[in-house]
Write an enzyme that holds these catalytic residues in place. Structure first.
Site, PDB file in Angstrom:
ATOM      1  N   ASN A 175      71.629   1.187 110.130  1.00  0.00           N
ATOM      2  CA  ASN A 175      70.055   1.202 109.935  1.00  0.00           C
ATOM      3  C   ASN A 175      69.845   0.712 108.453  1.00  0.00           C
ATOM      4  OD1 ASN A 175      67.589   2.292 109.413  1.00  0.00           O
ATOM      5  ND2 ASN A 175      68.248   4.423 109.119  1.00  0.00           N
ATOM      6  N   LYS A 223      66.852   0.535 106.937  1.00  0.00           N
ATOM      7  CA  LYS A 223      66.004   1.314 106.413  1.00  0.00           C
ATOM      8  C   LYS A 223      64.826   0.312 105.521  1.00  0.00           C
ATOM      9  CE  LYS A 223      68.889   5.084 105.477  1.00  0.00           C
ATOM     10  NZ  LYS A 223      69.120   6.435 104.923  1.00  0.00           N
ATOM     11  N   HIS A 273      64.052   9.532 113.221  1.00  0.00           N
ATOM     12  CA  HIS A 273      65.161   9.622 112.080  1.00  0.00           C
ATOM     13  C   HIS A 273      64.285  10.863 111.172  1.00  0.00           C
ATOM     14  CE1 HIS A 273      67.021   8.542 108.401  1.00  0.00           C
ATOM     15  NE2 HIS A 273      67.905   8.012 109.127  1.00  0.00           N
ATOM     16  N   GLU A 309      64.139  10.600 108.155  1.00  0.00           N
ATOM     17  CA  GLU A 309      63.453  10.209 106.837  1.00  0.00           C
ATOM     18  C   GLU A 309      61.782  10.378 107.502  1.00  0.00           C
ATOM     19  OE1 GLU A 309      65.678   6.956 105.740  1.00  0.00           O
ATOM     20  OE2 GLU A 309      66.885   8.119 105.076  1.00  0.00           O
ATOM     21  N   GLU A 347      72.540  13.482 113.202  1.00  0.00           N
ATOM     22  CA  GLU A 347      72.411  13.220 111.806  1.00  0.00           C
ATOM     23  C   GLU A 347      71.978  14.681 110.861  1.00  0.00           C
ATOM     24  OE1 GLU A 347      72.072   8.887 111.135  1.00  0.00           O
ATOM     25  OE2 GLU A 347      70.037   9.640 111.088  1.00  0.00           O
ATOM     26  N   GLY A 398      72.601   9.852 103.135  1.00  0.00           N
ATOM     27  CA  GLY A 398      72.603   9.389 101.828  1.00  0.00           C
ATOM     28  C   GLY A 398      73.108  10.283 100.714  1.00  0.00           C
ATOM     29  N   SER A 447      76.235   9.584 106.011  1.00  0.00           N
ATOM     30  CA  SER A 447      77.455   9.051 104.831  1.00  0.00           C
ATOM     31  C   SER A 447      78.757   8.763 105.447  1.00  0.00           C
ATOM     32  CB  SER A 447      77.764  10.153 103.977  1.00  0.00           C
ATOM     33  OG  SER A 447      76.590  10.383 103.121  1.00  0.00           O
TER      34      SER A 447
HETATM   35  C1  PEP Z   1      70.862   6.869 108.222  1.00  0.00           C
HETATM   36  O1  PEP Z   1      70.110   6.493 107.452  1.00  0.00           O
HETATM   37  O2  PEP Z   1      70.675   7.282 109.500  1.00  0.00           O
HETATM   38  C2  PEP Z   1      72.156   7.437 107.467  1.00  0.00           C
HETATM   39  C3  PEP Z   1      72.973   8.301 108.176  1.00  0.00           C
HETATM   40  O3  PEP Z   1      72.482   7.051 106.196  1.00  0.00           O
HETATM   41  P1  PEP Z   1      73.859   7.069 105.445  1.00  0.00           P
HETATM   42  O4  PEP Z   1      74.897   6.344 106.345  1.00  0.00           O
HETATM   43  O5  PEP Z   1      73.432   6.284 104.017  1.00  0.00           O
HETATM   44  O6  PEP Z   1      74.037   8.672 105.038  1.00  0.00           O
END
Ligand code: PEP
Length: 255
Positions: A11, A13, A98, A100, A170, A176, A216
């Site tokens: 992803n 972003k 997601h 976000e 997630e 992040g 992460s």
């Molecule tokens: C994501 O954006 O779905 C995500 C898991 O980000 P990160 O791997 O940076 O935690």
């Protein structure tokens, strides 16, 4: 042993211009040819880079995802992008719900459900994200939140659609932040989701559905996550922005 094919999705972003995205996609393409025999790879660049990445991965077997979409085919929805437009740009998948989008842009479970149905209606595979916040985990509400999000987002889908879709667990506190869920914490939630779907859509659909972990994921923690029975892949944010770290994740060693 699981018959589900591992899937690693990146992803990106709101990062990468079209030319930067095409460059990264070409680097990834060169590095994943062997791995694609037994693993699936999907890249999710921003809308404006979809065409460039579609071009860069054409014929490789790498999937292309958008990071969101509107559920209608067309209309007066300024700033939105429809499933038909995503197909036209070369997408095979679309990320929906997601955290976000839920936290910053008011995405609801009901909206995700409408989008998931629209995605299937137009030949796109949804990657539906669910996950609890830190406060919810600390107040022992993880399962309740994940159950509500999963149940509502998948309402109205047939067993065949559930079998074909991808879910991403997630935990919001792990996205992040550098804080990864332990393999045991992630496995517990993945197994819970699979049991839920076994009850709602039947055993064959629950057994076929792929559940990715996201939060992460890095080259040094992917193998222990993938060793868990119900973790079928990863949705990778930060570590997908460089070919080197993403390729190391795609090539995680088997347990
Ligand atoms: C994501 O954006 O779905 C995500 C898991 O980000 P990160 O791997 O940076 O935690």
């Amino acid at each position: 042993m699981s018959l589900r094919r591992p899937l690693i999705a990146g992803n990106w972003k709101m990062y990468k211009t079209a030319s930067e995205a095409a460059l990264l996609a070409r680097e990834i393409r060169q590095g994943v040819e062997e791995a694609l025999r037994e693993r699936d790879v999907v890249l999710a660049p921003p809308f404006t880079s979809l065409r460039a990445v579609a071009e860069a991965v054409r014929g490789s077997g790498i999937g292309l995802a958008a990071q969101n979409m509107h559920h209608e085919v067309e209309g007066a929805f300024t700033g939105e992008i429809s499933p038909v437009m995503l197909k036209d740009a070369g997408c095979s998948h679309v990320i929906l719900g997601h955290s976000e989008r839920r936290q910053l842009f008011g995405e609801t479970d009901e909206g995700v459900a409408r989008k998931a149905q629209a995605a299937f209606a137009h030949g796109l595979t949804p990657i539906v994200c669910v996950g609890e916040t830190l406060t919810e985990r600390e107040s022992s509400r993880t399962m309740e939140v994940v159950e509500r999000q999963t149940e509502r987002a998948l309402r109205g889908l047939t067993a065949d659609q559930v079998a074909a879709l991808v879910l991403a667990y997630e935990p919001v506190w792990a996205i992040g932040t550098g804080k990864v869920a332990t393999p045991a914490q992630a496995q517990e939630v993945h197994a819970f989701i699979r049991r839920l779907l076994d009850r709602s859509h039947g055993e064959p659909a629950a057994a076929a559905l792929r559940i990715l972990y996201g939060g992460s994921v890095k080259p040094d923690n992917i193998a222990s996550l993938m060793a868990q029975a119900d973790i079928d892949g990863a949705l990778v944010g930060g570590a997908s922005l460089k070919a080197d770290s993403f390729l190391q994740i795609v090539h995680y060693p088997k347990a």
